[in-house]
Design a protein around this motif. Structure first.
Motif, short mmCIF file in Angstrom:
data_model
loop_
_atom_site.label_atom_id
_atom_site.label_comp_id
_atom_site.label_asym_id
_atom_site.label_seq_id
_atom_site.Cartn_x
_atom_site.Cartn_y
_atom_site.Cartn_z
N ILE A 27 44.89 43.08 21.00
CA ILE A 27 45.53 43.26 20.34
C ILE A 27 47.06 43.83 20.83
O ILE A 27 47.74 43.42 20.04
CB ILE A 27 45.21 44.08 18.84
N GLY A 28 46.80 45.36 20.95
CA GLY A 28 47.38 45.92 22.05
C GLY A 28 48.54 44.95 22.88
O GLY A 28 49.53 45.45 22.40
N LEU A 29 48.03 44.82 23.24
CA LEU A 29 49.29 43.57 23.86
C LEU A 29 50.08 42.76 22.54
O LEU A 29 50.63 42.88 23.79
CB LEU A 29 48.20 43.02 25.32
N SER A 30 49.03 42.11 22.21
CA SER A 30 49.83 41.22 21.21
C SER A 30 51.19 41.88 20.72
O SER A 30 52.22 41.74 20.55
CB SER A 30 48.96 40.31 20.41
N ILE A 31 50.88 42.89 20.22
CA ILE A 31 51.25 44.96 19.27
C ILE A 31 52.39 44.72 20.13
O ILE A 31 53.75 44.56 20.08
CB ILE A 31 51.21 44.86 18.38
N LEU A 32 52.57 44.79 21.54
CA LEU A 32 53.64 45.50 22.37
C LEU A 32 54.83 44.16 23.15
O LEU A 32 55.45 44.30 22.98
CB LEU A 32 53.00 45.92 23.37
N ALA A 33 53.49 43.58 23.35
CA ALA A 33 54.81 41.94 23.21
C ALA A 33 55.75 41.63 22.13
O ALA A 33 56.53 41.56 21.73
CB ALA A 33 54.12 40.62 23.33
N PHE A 34 55.03 41.61 21.39
CA PHE A 34 55.80 41.53 19.64
C PHE A 34 57.28 42.94 19.28
O PHE A 34 58.10 42.85 19.57
CB PHE A 34 55.32 41.40 18.74
N PHE A 35 56.99 43.64 20.13
CA PHE A 35 58.06 44.85 20.02
C PHE A 35 58.70 44.59 20.83
O PHE A 35 59.82 44.92 20.86
CB PHE A 35 57.28 46.07 20.02
N ALA A 36 58.20 44.08 22.04
CA ALA A 36 59.17 43.51 23.31
C ALA A 36 60.52 42.94 23.23
O ALA A 36 61.49 43.08 23.22
CB ALA A 36 58.65 43.26 24.08
N ILE A 37 59.53 42.13 22.07
CA ILE A 37 60.40 41.19 21.53
C ILE A 37 61.83 41.50 20.27
O ILE A 37 62.95 40.74 20.79
CB ILE A 37 59.93 39.83 21.23
N ILE A 38 61.44 42.26 19.90
CA ILE A 38 62.07 42.47 18.81
C ILE A 38 63.07 43.06 19.51
O ILE A 38 64.77 43.34 19.28
CB ILE A 38 60.98 43.46 18.01
N ILE A 39 62.64 43.96 20.48
CA ILE A 39 64.03 44.65 21.12
C ILE A 39 65.07 44.02 21.88
O ILE A 39 66.05 44.33 21.87
CB ILE A 39 63.24 45.81 21.76
N ALA A 40 64.08 43.13 22.57
CA ALA A 40 65.27 42.15 23.77
C ALA A 40 65.83 41.58 22.17
O ALA A 40 67.26 41.37 22.68
CB ALA A 40 64.25 41.36 24.81
#
Length: 91
Positions: A27-40
């Motif tokens: 879940i932590g990695l998924s949330i980090l990836a989600f935020f990475a997509i938003i920031i990108a």
């Protein structure tokens, strides 16, 4: 005998600790990836940018990781409930 049962039911088993660590990681990695997509996206990335390098894996991770984490949470709840009931649960 009563003391053994209460101490056994209060401490999580090794399987439960491993499962909890896996759930937290997924879940932590998924949330980090989600935020990475938003920031990108804020940085002006286009669809073509997301199809290069590590981005396909990053965009795919939340699609798999979040449902997997949810299923693993349910599994952990079932395991801990069965352990606390002594393995003689009605369901």
């Amino acid at each position: 005998p009563g003391g053994m049962v209460s101490s056994e039911s209060s401490s999580p088993s090794r399987l439960e600790r491993i499962l909890a660590a896996v759930i937290g990681s997924v879940i932590g990695l998924s949330i980090l990836a989600f935020f990475a997509i938003i920031i990108a996206s804020w940085q002006g990335f286009s669809s073509e940018d997301f199809s290069q390098g590590a981005w396909p894996a990053i965009t795919f991770l939340p699609l798999v990781g979040l449902p997997l984490g949810f299923v693993l949470i349910i599994v952990l709840l079932v395991i801990s409930t069965r352990r606390r009931s002594g393995g003689h649960g009605s369901s």
